[in-house]
Design a protein around this motif. Structure first.
Motif, PDB file in Angstrom:
ATOM      1  N   TYR B  39     -31.112 -12.984-104.776  1.00 16.80           N
ATOM      2  CA  TYR B  39     -31.484 -14.207-104.080  1.00 16.80           C
ATOM      3  C   TYR B  39     -32.665 -14.844-104.809  1.00 16.80           C
ATOM      4  O   TYR B  39     -33.399 -14.148-105.531  1.00 16.80           O
ATOM      5  CB  TYR B  39     -31.799 -13.907-102.618  1.00 16.80           C
ATOM      6  N   LEU B  47     -24.977  -3.957-104.171  1.00 17.82           N
ATOM      7  CA  LEU B  47     -23.906  -4.305-103.242  1.00 17.82           C
ATOM      8  C   LEU B  47     -22.885  -3.188-103.101  1.00 17.82           C
ATOM      9  O   LEU B  47     -22.538  -2.792-101.993  1.00 17.82           O
ATOM     10  CB  LEU B  47     -23.173  -5.559-103.719  1.00 17.82           C
ATOM     11  N   SER B  60     -21.789  -3.688 -99.114  1.00 22.76           N
ATOM     12  CA  SER B  60     -22.644  -4.335 -98.119  1.00 22.76           C
ATOM     13  C   SER B  60     -22.181  -5.753 -97.821  1.00 22.76           C
ATOM     14  O   SER B  60     -21.543  -6.398 -98.650  1.00 22.76           O
ATOM     15  CB  SER B  60     -24.086  -4.369 -98.614  1.00 22.76           C
ATOM     16  N   TYR B  61     -22.544  -6.230 -96.632  1.00 27.04           N
ATOM     17  CA  TYR B  61     -22.350  -7.626 -96.220  1.00 27.04           C
ATOM     18  C   TYR B  61     -20.886  -8.070 -96.249  1.00 27.04           C
ATOM     19  O   TYR B  61     -20.606  -9.256 -96.437  1.00 27.04           O
ATOM     20  CB  TYR B  61     -23.200  -8.569 -97.089  1.00 27.04           C
ATOM     21  N   GLY B  62     -19.955  -7.155 -96.111  1.00 29.56           N
ATOM     22  CA  GLY B  62     -18.548  -7.494 -96.075  1.00 29.56           C
ATOM     23  C   GLY B  62     -17.887  -7.688 -97.422  1.00 29.56           C
ATOM     24  O   GLY B  62     -16.723  -8.085 -97.501  1.00 29.56           O
ATOM     25  N   LYS B  78     -14.558 -11.358-101.077  1.00 25.30           N
ATOM     26  CA  LYS B  78     -14.923 -11.368 -99.667  1.00 25.30           C
ATOM     27  C   LYS B  78     -13.918 -12.242 -98.942  1.00 25.30           C
ATOM     28  O   LYS B  78     -13.635 -13.358 -99.391  1.00 25.30           O
ATOM     29  CB  LYS B  78     -16.345 -11.895 -99.467  1.00 25.30           C
ATOM     30  N   SER B  84     -24.812 -18.077 -96.277  1.00 25.41           N
ATOM     31  CA  SER B  84     -25.866 -17.134 -96.666  1.00 25.41           C
ATOM     32  C   SER B  84     -25.465 -16.235 -97.842  1.00 25.41           C
ATOM     33  O   SER B  84     -26.302 -15.513 -98.380  1.00 25.41           O
ATOM     34  CB  SER B  84     -26.263 -16.260 -95.478  1.00 25.41           C
ATOM     35  N   ASP B  85     -24.199 -16.280 -98.241  1.00 30.97           N
ATOM     36  CA  ASP B  85     -23.758 -15.522 -99.425  1.00 30.97           C
ATOM     37  C   ASP B  85     -24.155 -16.225-100.721  1.00 30.97           C
ATOM     38  O   ASP B  85     -24.021 -15.639-101.803  1.00 30.97           O
ATOM     39  CB  ASP B  85     -22.237 -15.330 -99.417  1.00 30.97           C
TER      40      ASP B  85
END
Lengths: 117, 115
Positions: B39, B47, B60-62, B78, B84-85
């Motif tokens: 980020y 990840l 992580s995070y789907g 994904k 937010s990705d």
């Protein structure tokens, strides 16, 4: 659990001046890495430590760069003298396995952004 | 020599749509493959990884990634993107019998997810 801590976050210096970056790895992580990240590029390994021993410093420009990891915990990366082309982000990472890059993940600090004028 | 290629500098996706970030690799022997996300003004975050076993790896995070040995690829996916990705994504590789923990990173792919 605290992550990898680096300081300073930002540093602006004039060329030919010295600069130093400090890294405190995650507690218990024996392996510590310094990476260089140029704008728009992926990180490139500068040096890797296993405890206090530098086991891979083949990419470290030794004429102006030096690093140390006394007592096998904190580490310092120094540039003297700095050149315009050294402007980049210097990332520190740690891992818990001797070959963390192979079988485990690296945990990165937020980086130290160097600008050389 | 080990290398990683991320052929797209930028990927643009609408929120809710599936996303794919591409990665191909070159390594002698069996690879260890990783995806990291960065980020703005932050360090890289892990990840997911492929070491061995099932070719579809969940992280992580789907996010998930599919290892394809014949195509030497490890694409990040994904099913439904979130705003937010939006971030910079790096693929990395390490050889099984490597020099000891040396990760080689790709040049990164900027993912932009629009509402």
């Amino acid at each position: 659990e605290a992550g990898v801590v680096q300081s300073p976050r930002y540093k602006i210096i004039e060329k030919k001046q010295p600069v130093a970056f400090w890294c405190n790895p995650i507690s218990g992580h024996n392996t510590l890495y310094w990476y260089l990240q140029n704008l728009g590029q992926g990180p490139e390994l500068l040096i890797r430590y296993e405890n206090e021993e530098a086991v891979d410093d083949s990419q470290l420009p030794k004429d102006r760069f030096s690093a140390e990891r006394l007592k096998g915990v904190d580490s310092t990366l120094k540039i003297q003298p700095a050149e315009l082309g050294d402007s980049a982000v210097y990332l520190c990472a740690s891992s818990s396995l001797p070959q963390g890059g192979s079988t485990g993940e690296l945990f990165f600090g937020e980086g130290s952004r160097l600008t050389v004028l | 020599a080990q290398s990683v290629a991320q052929p797209e500098d930028q990927v643009n996706v609408a929120e809710g749509n599936p996303l794919t970030v591409k990665c191909t690799y070159s390594v002698s022997g069996n690879p260890y493959l990783f995806w990291y996300v960065q980020y703005p003004n932050r360090g890289l975050q892990f990840l997911l990884k492929y070491i061995t076993g099932d070719n579809l790896v969940k992280g992580s995070y789907g996010f998930e990634a599919e290892f394809n040995k014949s195509q030497t690829s490890f694409h990040l996916k994904k099913p439904s993107a979130l705003v937010s990705d939006s971030a910079l994504y790096f693929c990395a590789v390490s050889a099984l019998y490597n020099q000891g923990g040396k990760l080689i990173f790709g040049q990164g792919t900027e993912l932009s997810v629009k509402p």
